[in-house]
Design a protein around this motif. Structure first.
Motif, short mmCIF file in Angstrom:
data_model
loop_
_atom_site.label_atom_id
_atom_site.label_comp_id
_atom_site.label_asym_id
_atom_site.label_seq_id
_atom_site.Cartn_x
_atom_site.Cartn_y
_atom_site.Cartn_z
N LYS A 81 45.74 45.07 44.41
CA LYS A 81 45.86 44.08 43.84
C LYS A 81 44.95 42.65 43.97
O LYS A 81 43.81 42.86 43.59
CB LYS A 81 46.61 43.52 43.64
CG LYS A 81 47.78 44.14 42.34
CD LYS A 81 48.80 42.24 41.13
CE LYS A 81 49.18 43.91 40.40
NZ LYS A 81 48.20 44.65 39.80
N PRO A 82 44.35 42.06 44.61
CA PRO A 82 43.77 40.78 45.51
C PRO A 82 42.49 41.30 45.76
O PRO A 82 41.08 40.70 45.44
CB PRO A 82 44.32 40.34 46.64
CG PRO A 82 45.90 41.45 47.22
CD PRO A 82 46.03 41.81 46.25
N GLU A 83 42.20 42.59 45.30
CA GLU A 83 40.93 43.75 45.59
C GLU A 83 39.82 43.92 44.54
O GLU A 83 39.08 44.37 44.57
CB GLU A 83 40.56 44.27 46.85
CG GLU A 83 41.16 44.41 48.02
CD GLU A 83 41.40 45.94 49.19
OE1 GLU A 83 40.78 44.89 50.28
OE2 GLU A 83 41.68 46.58 48.82
N ALA A 84 40.79 43.82 43.57
CA ALA A 84 40.78 45.14 42.45
C ALA A 84 39.59 43.49 41.11
O ALA A 84 39.68 42.71 41.40
CB ALA A 84 41.83 45.35 42.07
N LEU B 232 42.48 50.19 45.55
CA LEU B 232 42.56 48.58 45.58
C LEU B 232 43.38 48.43 46.10
O LEU B 232 44.45 48.36 44.89
CB LEU B 232 41.93 48.20 45.24
CG LEU B 232 40.29 48.93 45.35
CD1 LEU B 232 39.04 47.45 44.03
CD2 LEU B 232 39.76 48.75 46.33
N GLY C 153 42.83 49.01 39.34
CA GLY C 153 41.96 48.60 40.62
C GLY C 153 42.64 49.98 41.10
O GLY C 153 42.86 50.00 42.66
N ARG D 212 33.95 43.06 44.37
CA ARG D 212 32.99 41.45 44.35
C ARG D 212 31.71 41.49 43.51
O ARG D 212 31.44 41.01 43.07
CB ARG D 212 33.53 41.06 45.75
CG ARG D 212 34.49 40.94 46.45
CD ARG D 212 34.36 40.19 47.63
NE ARG D 212 33.94 41.05 48.61
CZ ARG D 212 34.51 41.90 49.17
NH1 ARG D 212 35.62 41.84 48.93
NH2 ARG D 212 33.84 42.26 50.44
N GLN E 258 39.32 39.37 41.21
CA GLN E 258 37.51 39.26 41.28
C GLN E 258 36.63 38.70 39.94
O GLN E 258 36.52 37.57 40.42
CB GLN E 258 36.55 40.51 42.34
CG GLN E 258 37.08 41.17 43.03
CD GLN E 258 37.74 40.25 44.64
OE1 GLN E 258 36.13 40.01 45.01
NE2 GLN E 258 38.75 40.11 45.68
N GLN F 270 34.24 53.38 46.82
CA GLN F 270 35.04 54.74 47.39
C GLN F 270 34.64 55.98 47.10
O GLN F 270 33.74 55.99 47.01
CB GLN F 270 36.61 54.50 46.60
CG GLN F 270 37.07 53.33 46.72
CD GLN F 270 38.54 53.34 45.58
OE1 GLN F 270 39.45 54.05 46.24
NE2 GLN F 270 38.54 52.28 45.30
N ASN G 271 35.14 49.78 45.83
CA ASN G 271 36.07 49.29 46.82
C ASN G 271 35.27 47.71 46.93
O ASN G 271 35.56 47.38 45.78
CB ASN G 271 34.86 49.91 48.60
CG ASN G 271 33.50 49.51 48.30
OD1 ASN G 271 33.26 48.99 48.02
ND2 ASN G 271 33.29 50.25 49.24
N PRO G 272 36.55 47.62 47.41
CA PRO G 272 36.07 45.83 46.86
C PRO G 272 35.15 44.98 47.25
O PRO G 272 34.76 44.31 46.30
CB PRO G 272 37.44 45.60 48.82
CG PRO G 272 38.14 46.48 48.97
CD PRO G 272 37.04 47.69 48.70
N ALA G 273 34.11 45.61 47.78
CA ALA G 273 32.86 45.21 48.46
C ALA G 273 32.46 45.38 46.31
O ALA G 273 31.69 44.51 45.95
CB ALA G 273 32.24 45.25 49.07
#
Length: 182
Positions: A14-17, A12, A9, A162, A21, A150, A157-159
């Motif tokens: 951790k919850p976005e990595a 990012l 990640g 996902r 996801q 990024q 990146n987060p999107a």
């Protein structure tokens, strides 16, 4: 998930990595799965091979192998990447663990011959391991898209994380169908 900076990640929360996801899309699909993040930024296939036993300490029931990007970025010999990944896959098979191998592409600046040989490494391993789930390109649909990466244009990146998770869901379902008692 045994991997490199994409798994770790990089850049990012951790919850976005990607591992978080992947866990989120699996849970949304009704699958009670915990994804264990075993990523090290900058890791090569040799690094993943050397830390495999450490990564297995949490006793996973299946493994996603997502290594090779740094081998390609460094221009390491595809034969070396192949040997390291083949060793990892053989050790996982010996433990009876279902595996999903996520392939990677080499950057275009290394030339067409290198790129072909590098990507062939993953296809060859898939052919040699018929029970394994193969996802040909980890960053499918994300690589090269500035809206999903990024500023370094390498890491999602987060999107983007996902989107990788969304695209991987069918392969992950196949992997989980191979888990004993699952």
């Amino acid at each position: 998930m045994l991997g490199d900076s994409i798994t770790a990640g990089y850049g990012l929360a951790k919850p976005e990595a990607l591992p978080a996801q992947l866990e989120a899309v699996l849970k949304a699909a009704g699958l009670a799965v915990t994804v264990i993040e075993a990523g090290v930024s900058g890791d090569t296939t040799a690094g993943g091979k050397s830390r495999l036993e450490w990564a297995l300490a949490d006793k996973p029931q299946a493994v996603v192998v997502a290594l090779g990007g740094n081998d390609g970025l460094r221009g390491l010999a595809p034969a070396e990447s192949y040997a390291n990944l083949a060793d990892i896959l053989a050790r996982l098979k010996a433990r009876g663990l279902p595996v999903l191998l996520a392939g990677m592409l080499a950057p275009p600046n290394l030339g067409a011959d290198y790129g072909r040989d590098f990507s062939e490494t993953f296809r060859r391993l898939a052919l040699e391991n018929p029970g394994m789930v193969f996802y040909p390109f980890l960053l499918e649909g994300v690589a090269g898209d500035p809206a999903l990466n990024q500023p370094d244009r390498i890491h999602p990146n987060p999107a983007g994380a996902r989107e990788v998770a969304r695209r991987m869901l069918p392969a992950l379902r196949e992997l989980l169908s191979k888990v004993q008692g699952g």
